[in-house]
Design a protein around this motif. Structure first.
Motif, PDB file in Angstrom:
ATOM      1  N   UNK A   1     -26.371 -50.497 -76.942  1.00 47.25           N
ATOM      2  CA  UNK A   1     -27.084 -49.807 -75.859  1.00 47.25           C
ATOM      3  C   UNK A   1     -28.606 -49.821 -76.040  1.00 47.25           C
ATOM      4  N   UNK A   2     -29.075 -50.356 -77.187  1.00 47.76           N
ATOM      5  CA  UNK A   2     -30.523 -50.403 -77.421  1.00 47.76           C
ATOM      6  C   UNK A   2     -31.204 -51.284 -76.380  1.00 47.76           C
ATOM      7  N   UNK A   3     -32.429 -50.922 -75.977  1.00 46.82           N
ATOM      8  CA  UNK A   3     -33.145 -51.784 -75.028  1.00 46.82           C
ATOM      9  C   UNK A   3     -33.364 -53.164 -75.640  1.00 46.82           C
ATOM     10  N   UNK A   4     -33.096 -54.206 -74.866  1.00 48.32           N
ATOM     11  CA  UNK A   4     -33.217 -55.562 -75.393  1.00 48.32           C
ATOM     12  C   UNK A   4     -34.520 -56.200 -74.939  1.00 48.32           C
ATOM     13  N   UNK A   5     -35.007 -57.099 -75.768  1.00 50.06           N
ATOM     14  CA  UNK A   5     -36.180 -57.895 -75.421  1.00 50.06           C
ATOM     15  C   UNK A   5     -35.706 -58.942 -74.419  1.00 50.06           C
ATOM     16  N   UNK A   6     -36.314 -58.973 -73.238  1.00 47.35           N
ATOM     17  CA  UNK A   6     -35.863 -59.900 -72.194  1.00 47.35           C
ATOM     18  C   UNK A   6     -35.968 -61.351 -72.646  1.00 47.35           C
ATOM     19  N   UNK A   7     -36.802 -61.613 -73.650  1.00 50.92           N
ATOM     20  CA  UNK A   7     -36.985 -62.995 -74.121  1.00 50.92           C
ATOM     21  C   UNK A   7     -35.956 -63.397 -75.174  1.00 50.92           C
ATOM     22  N   UNK A   8     -35.154 -62.444 -75.668  1.00 52.58           N
ATOM     23  CA  UNK A   8     -34.253 -62.728 -76.786  1.00 52.58           C
ATOM     24  C   UNK A   8     -33.294 -63.894 -76.547  1.00 52.58           C
ATOM     25  N   UNK A   9     -32.806 -64.034 -75.324  1.00 57.98           N
ATOM     26  CA  UNK A   9     -31.826 -65.084 -75.033  1.00 57.98           C
ATOM     27  C   UNK A   9     -32.453 -66.466 -74.873  1.00 57.98           C
ATOM     28  N   UNK A  10     -33.777 -66.527 -74.859  1.00 61.32           N
ATOM     29  CA  UNK A  10     -34.460 -67.794 -74.581  1.00 61.32           C
ATOM     30  C   UNK A  10     -34.514 -68.722 -75.795  1.00 61.32           C
TER      31      UNK A  10
ATOM     32  N   UNK B   1     -34.381 -64.724 -80.364  1.00 56.62           N
ATOM     33  CA  UNK B   1     -33.928 -63.487 -81.014  1.00 56.62           C
ATOM     34  C   UNK B   1     -33.800 -63.673 -82.518  1.00 56.62           C
ATOM     35  N   UNK B   2     -33.373 -64.858 -82.949  1.00 58.36           N
ATOM     36  CA  UNK B   2     -33.168 -65.082 -84.382  1.00 58.36           C
ATOM     37  C   UNK B   2     -34.437 -65.531 -85.097  1.00 58.36           C
ATOM     38  N   UNK B   3     -35.349 -66.175 -84.379  1.00 53.22           N
ATOM     39  CA  UNK B   3     -36.527 -66.712 -85.057  1.00 53.22           C
ATOM     40  C   UNK B   3     -37.792 -65.863 -84.914  1.00 53.22           C
ATOM     41  N   UNK B   4     -37.791 -64.880 -84.001  1.00 51.25           N
ATOM     42  CA  UNK B   4     -39.049 -64.186 -83.700  1.00 51.25           C
ATOM     43  C   UNK B   4     -39.657 -63.457 -84.897  1.00 51.25           C
ATOM     44  N   UNK B   5     -38.833 -63.032 -85.853  1.00 47.90           N
ATOM     45  CA  UNK B   5     -39.380 -62.324 -87.013  1.00 47.90           C
ATOM     46  C   UNK B   5     -39.963 -63.284 -88.056  1.00 47.90           C
ATOM     47  N   UNK B   6     -39.919 -64.600 -87.780  1.00 47.59           N
ATOM     48  CA  UNK B   6     -40.535 -65.583 -88.679  1.00 47.59           C
ATOM     49  C   UNK B   6     -42.041 -65.676 -88.451  1.00 47.59           C
ATOM     50  N   UNK B   7     -42.546 -65.094 -87.350  1.00 45.23           N
ATOM     51  CA  UNK B   7     -43.982 -65.131 -87.066  1.00 45.23           C
ATOM     52  C   UNK B   7     -44.766 -64.405 -88.149  1.00 45.23           C
ATOM     53  N   UNK B   8     -45.744 -65.074 -88.697  1.00 45.87           N
ATOM     54  CA  UNK B   8     -46.584 -64.448 -89.713  1.00 45.87           C
ATOM     55  C   UNK B   8     -47.060 -65.454 -90.744  1.00 45.87           C
ATOM     56  N   UNK B   9     -47.659 -64.959 -91.821  1.00 46.23           N
ATOM     57  CA  UNK B   9     -48.172 -65.813 -92.885  1.00 46.23           C
ATOM     58  C   UNK B   9     -47.139 -65.915 -94.001  1.00 46.23           C
ATOM     59  N   UNK B  10     -46.793 -67.142 -94.335  1.00 50.31           N
ATOM     60  CA  UNK B  10     -45.835 -67.433 -95.412  1.00 50.31           C
ATOM     61  C   UNK B  10     -46.633 -67.978 -96.598  1.00 50.31           C
ATOM     62  N   UNK B  11     -46.416 -67.416 -97.763  1.00 52.48           N
ATOM     63  CA  UNK B  11     -47.192 -67.801 -98.947  1.00 52.48           C
ATOM     64  C   UNK B  11     -46.287 -68.515 -99.949  1.00 52.48           C
ATOM     65  N   UNK B  12     -46.821 -69.551-100.595  1.00 52.78           N
ATOM     66  CA  UNK B  12     -46.050 -70.271-101.611  1.00 52.78           C
ATOM     67  C   UNK B  12     -46.797 -70.246-102.940  1.00 52.78           C
ATOM     68  N   UNK B  13     -46.036 -70.076-104.019  1.00 53.67           N
ATOM     69  CA  UNK B  13     -46.592 -70.124-105.372  1.00 53.67           C
ATOM     70  C   UNK B  13     -45.820 -71.197-106.138  1.00 53.67           C
ATOM     71  N   UNK B  14     -46.509 -72.285-106.495  1.00 54.63           N
ATOM     72  CA  UNK B  14     -45.843 -73.366-107.235  1.00 54.63           C
ATOM     73  C   UNK B  14     -46.882 -74.254-107.906  1.00 54.63           C
TER      74      UNK B  14
END
Length: 356
Positions: A99-108, A172-185
């Motif tokens: 019942x939570x409000x959904x992001x209208x873009x989630x299905x895209x 819906x599955x990828x939107x939380x990937x937005x941001x800075x990803x850091x690598x240490x190697x």
């Protein structure tokens, strides 16, 4: 919590959709009905299971309240009751989430942009690693990937790569990937074995169709340029590269494949996604602030996730989750574990807002 009236109205809506689909609706109408029907289906299944479990609990309580119930039946009822209570709570939680409000873009579908940040050649190599990780995740889920534009790094990887990830619910599955990803190697070129830190930024935008978001011709300027290959040599003799400028916002998108017609279509595809996302951000100031903080400038200090090769671990700093599965995550196999945890955390925050 939720009201019985709300649940009843949803069940009524679902049964109406079922009835209209069965009565032979026209093709266009049927597509719309079936889309809503399939979106409601999991929630309705939870509501029906919840009601059945509540009815079963009432029967058990009535049996326990009846003094004439024999000892053996009473013991069975007493043993079943705690398990049934737990099931009712699980189903109630599933309904609350449904019942939570959904992001209208989630299905895209989504447009994914990966750019090398701090770290020079090593950052470009890491941007390549991230893009391949998303490609492998796409293979796992059956999404279609099409590269829209790419600028390769001098030693491999990408300075920037933009691609379409097509499939239902990709955003819906990828939107939380937005941001800075850091690598240490330790880079392959590092003879002293020192660990270097580099960064790449990821932006995930919902992909929109032309009818979802129209851009007036008067709002854009289209310039054609001659596409150049390695060493400044012309890829072909025609002016095929396209640069589109959105005049009201100043957003510039380029595409430089061989076909000018294809370049224009691809550049418009990316421009629509960026403008659509900007509109969504305007409507939700809190979300805008969060995304600005996530995407940042590509600097090492602004990070959402760290990939530490010497220790074989990946840490998502937003939810303090560390998995010692670096190879499996970069292979796209275990990335879903992080995504699922982020979605769960997001749902918990929304539920807390509702309850508050």
């Amino acid at each position: 919590m939720f009201s019985e009236e709300k649940l009843e109205s949803l069940v009524d809506r679902f049964e109406m959709l079922e009835s209209r689909m069965a009565s032979g609706a026209e093709a266009d109408t049927y597509v719309e009905l079936s889309r809503e029907y399939s979106e409601l289906q999991p929630l309705i299944a939870s509501i029906r299971a919840y009601r059945a479990a509540r009815a079963e609990l009432e029967d058990i309580d009535a049996m326990l309240a009846d003094r004439s119930t024999d000892k053996e039946l009473r013991e069975i009822a007493e043993a079943e009751r705690p398990e049934l209570m737990e099931r009712i709570e699980e189903l109630a939680q599933a309904i609350r989430i449904g019942l939570l409000p959904t992001d209208v873009a989630d299905e895209k579908s989504a447009i994914v942009e990966v750019r090398a940040g701090t770290g020079g050649q090593e950052a470009a190599l890491f941007a390549g690693d991230l893009f391949r990780m998303y490609q492998r995740l796409a293979e796992k889920h059956g999404w279609k990937v099409e590269v829209l534009s790419a600028s390769e790094g001098e030693a491999g990887g990408y300075k920037e790569i933009i691609a379409s990830f097509a499939g239902r619910g990709v955003f819906a599955r990828l939107k939380f990937e937005s941001g800075v990803h850091r690598v240490q190697r330790v880079p392959a070129t590092e003879s002293g074995g020192r660990i270097h830190t580099s960064a790449a930024t990821v932006a995930v935008l919902p992909e929109v169709e032309q009818f979802d978001f129209e851009i007036p011709d008067t709002d854009i300027r289209i310039d054609t340029m001659r596409a150049s290959g390695a060493g400044g040599q012309h890829v072909n003799t025609t002016d095929s590269a396209v640069r589109i400028t959105h005049l009201p916002t100043g957003i510039v998108v380029t595409s430089s494949e061989k076909s000018q017609h294809q370049n224009r279509a691809r550049a418009m595809q990316v421009l629509r996604a960026r403008l659509y996302e900007a509109e969504r951000e305007k409507r939700d100031a809190a979300r805008a602030a969060a995304r600005k903080g996530q995407v940042g400038s590509g600097d090492r200090s602004e990070r959402i996730r760290t990939y530490n090769f010497p220790q074989g671990r990946v840490t998502d700093h937003r939810i303090n989750l560390t998995l010692y599965k670096l190879d499996e995550i970069l292979a796209g196999e275990a990335l879903d574990e992080i995504i699922d945890a982020l979605i769960t955390e997001h749902q918990a925050a929304l539920l807390a807002e509702q309850d508050g």
